[in-house]
Design a protein around this motif. Structure first.
Motif, PDB file in Angstrom:
ATOM      1  N   UNK A  74     -50.873   7.485  30.718  1.00 50.72           N
ATOM      2  CA  UNK A  74     -51.032   6.983  29.710  1.00 50.72           C
ATOM      3  C   UNK A  74     -49.653   6.701  29.350  1.00 50.72           C
ATOM      4  N   UNK A  75     -48.871   5.712  29.147  1.00 51.54           N
ATOM      5  CA  UNK A  75     -47.608   5.049  28.774  1.00 51.54           C
ATOM      6  C   UNK A  75     -47.302   4.420  27.510  1.00 51.54           C
ATOM      7  N   UNK A  76     -46.831   4.678  26.861  1.00 49.71           N
ATOM      8  CA  UNK A  76     -46.081   4.433  25.556  1.00 49.71           C
ATOM      9  C   UNK A  76     -44.399   4.073  25.049  1.00 49.71           C
ATOM     10  N   UNK A  77     -44.305   2.780  24.957  1.00 47.32           N
ATOM     11  CA  UNK A  77     -42.469   2.510  24.652  1.00 47.32           C
ATOM     12  C   UNK A  77     -42.818   1.910  22.968  1.00 47.32           C
ATOM     13  N   UNK A  78     -41.750   2.372  22.149  1.00 54.43           N
ATOM     14  CA  UNK A  78     -40.698   1.650  20.909  1.00 54.43           C
ATOM     15  C   UNK A  78     -42.725   1.759  20.232  1.00 54.43           C
ATOM     16  N   UNK A  79     -43.295   2.832  20.253  1.00 55.55           N
ATOM     17  CA  UNK A  79     -44.314   2.962  19.510  1.00 55.55           C
ATOM     18  C   UNK A  79     -44.819   2.743  18.284  1.00 55.55           C
ATOM     19  N   UNK A  80     -45.693   1.808  17.363  1.00 59.48           N
ATOM     20  CA  UNK A  80     -46.039   1.281  15.867  1.00 59.48           C
ATOM     21  C   UNK A  80     -44.966   0.858  15.628  1.00 59.48           C
ATOM     22  N   UNK A  92     -39.968   5.912  24.623  1.00 61.46           N
ATOM     23  CA  UNK A  92     -40.960   6.232  25.490  1.00 61.46           C
ATOM     24  C   UNK A  92     -41.414   7.554  25.609  1.00 61.46           C
ATOM     25  N   UNK A  93     -42.978   7.833  25.845  1.00 57.72           N
ATOM     26  CA  UNK A  93     -43.483   9.547  25.965  1.00 57.72           C
ATOM     27  C   UNK A  93     -44.469   8.977  27.070  1.00 57.72           C
ATOM     28  N   UNK A  94     -45.151   9.751  27.701  1.00 61.41           N
ATOM     29  CA  UNK A  94     -46.648   9.980  28.048  1.00 61.41           C
ATOM     30  C   UNK A  94     -46.923  10.983  29.019  1.00 61.41           C
TER      31      UNK A  94
END
Length: 249
Positions: free
Chosen positions: A202-208, A242-244
């Motif tokens: 599950x990866x996400x960048x610039x969250x929110x 980013x974080x995953x």
């Protein structure tokens, strides 16, 4: 005496700033903001937008140039020198903007206690004789923002989670006895070093933020897409955070 307030701002979204963080910003005599390279101007713009939204007075905002770390040298061999240089920059900015003491606020990505060295730099200032009263106000961490964006729990039932960095994952491999890894600060796509069999990502960048990007699925199927997307986003914006999460079946 400098009352130093470290305020977690999540990924920079105004929604990630708590009411306690807003109160600390309003109470500050000066809000000190770092300026990096020219191609990362968006990072400064995000902080300035937060100040406009909460304080609305640019006169209380002071900008300083953040020293660059030698990215070509080994990380642990250069980090101390880099932190010393940042402490020097802080000290000069404080002497310039708060020569008689006062209330200083710093806006910290994520949470000041989670993979961030702001508190270590304050220790360097104390070691030089500066009198600091430090208060930390946490914000929404990138871990919270990631699991919320994907609507997943951080851990499986009764099982631990390891929070690590891309560098440690690449150097040391998957830690024994752990099924779930939260990976931060991975500029080199260390997930490529992981055996993808049975692993979900599950990866996400610039969250929110308005440019938020997400991807989820079997690591074997989405790794190449994540690598391509993060490279394109970094080129487009000049920076990427980013974080995953990786989880073995």
């Amino acid at each position: 005496m400098i009352d130093l307030h470290l305020i977690g701002i999540g990924t920079g979204s105004p929604d990630h700033l708590t009411r306690a963080g807003e109160a600390a910003m309003r109470a500050a005599d000066v809000i000190l903001l770092p300026r990096k390279r020219a191609d990362t101007a968006d990072l400064l713009d995000v902080r300035l937008a937060l100040c406009d939204a909460v304080v609305g007075e640019r006169g209380r905002v002071a900008i300083f140039d953040l020293p660059a770390r030698d990215a070509a040298a080994p990380y642990l061999a250069t980090i101390g020198t880099w932190h010393d240089a940042i402490a020097d920059a802080w000290a000069k900015a404080i002497a310039r903007h708060l020569p008689g003491g006062g209330r200083l606020a710093l806006l910290v990505w994520g949470d000041p206690s989670l993979y961030d060295s702001t508190l270590r730099i304050t220790d360097r200032l104390r070691a030089r004789g500066m009198v600091l009263n430090v208060t930390v106000t946490p914000g929404i961490t990138s871990l919270q923002a990631l699991t919320a964006a994907h609507a997943i729990p951080l851990n499986t039932l009764g099982a631990p989670v390891t929070i690590t960095t891309g560098r440690r994952l690449a150097d040391d491999g998957w830690p024994a006895g752990v099924d779930t890894l939260a990976v931060m600060l991975d500029g080199q796509c260390a997930f490529d070093t992981v055996d993808p069999a049975g692993v979900t990502m599950w990866w996400g960048a610039y969250l929110g933020m308005s440019q938020q990007a997400l991807a989820a699925g079997p690591l074997s199927e989405i790794a190449a897409d994540v690598r391509t997307r993060r490279a394109a986003l970094r080129t487009e914006h000049g920076w990427i955070m980013d974080i995953y999460l990786l989880r073995r079946a």
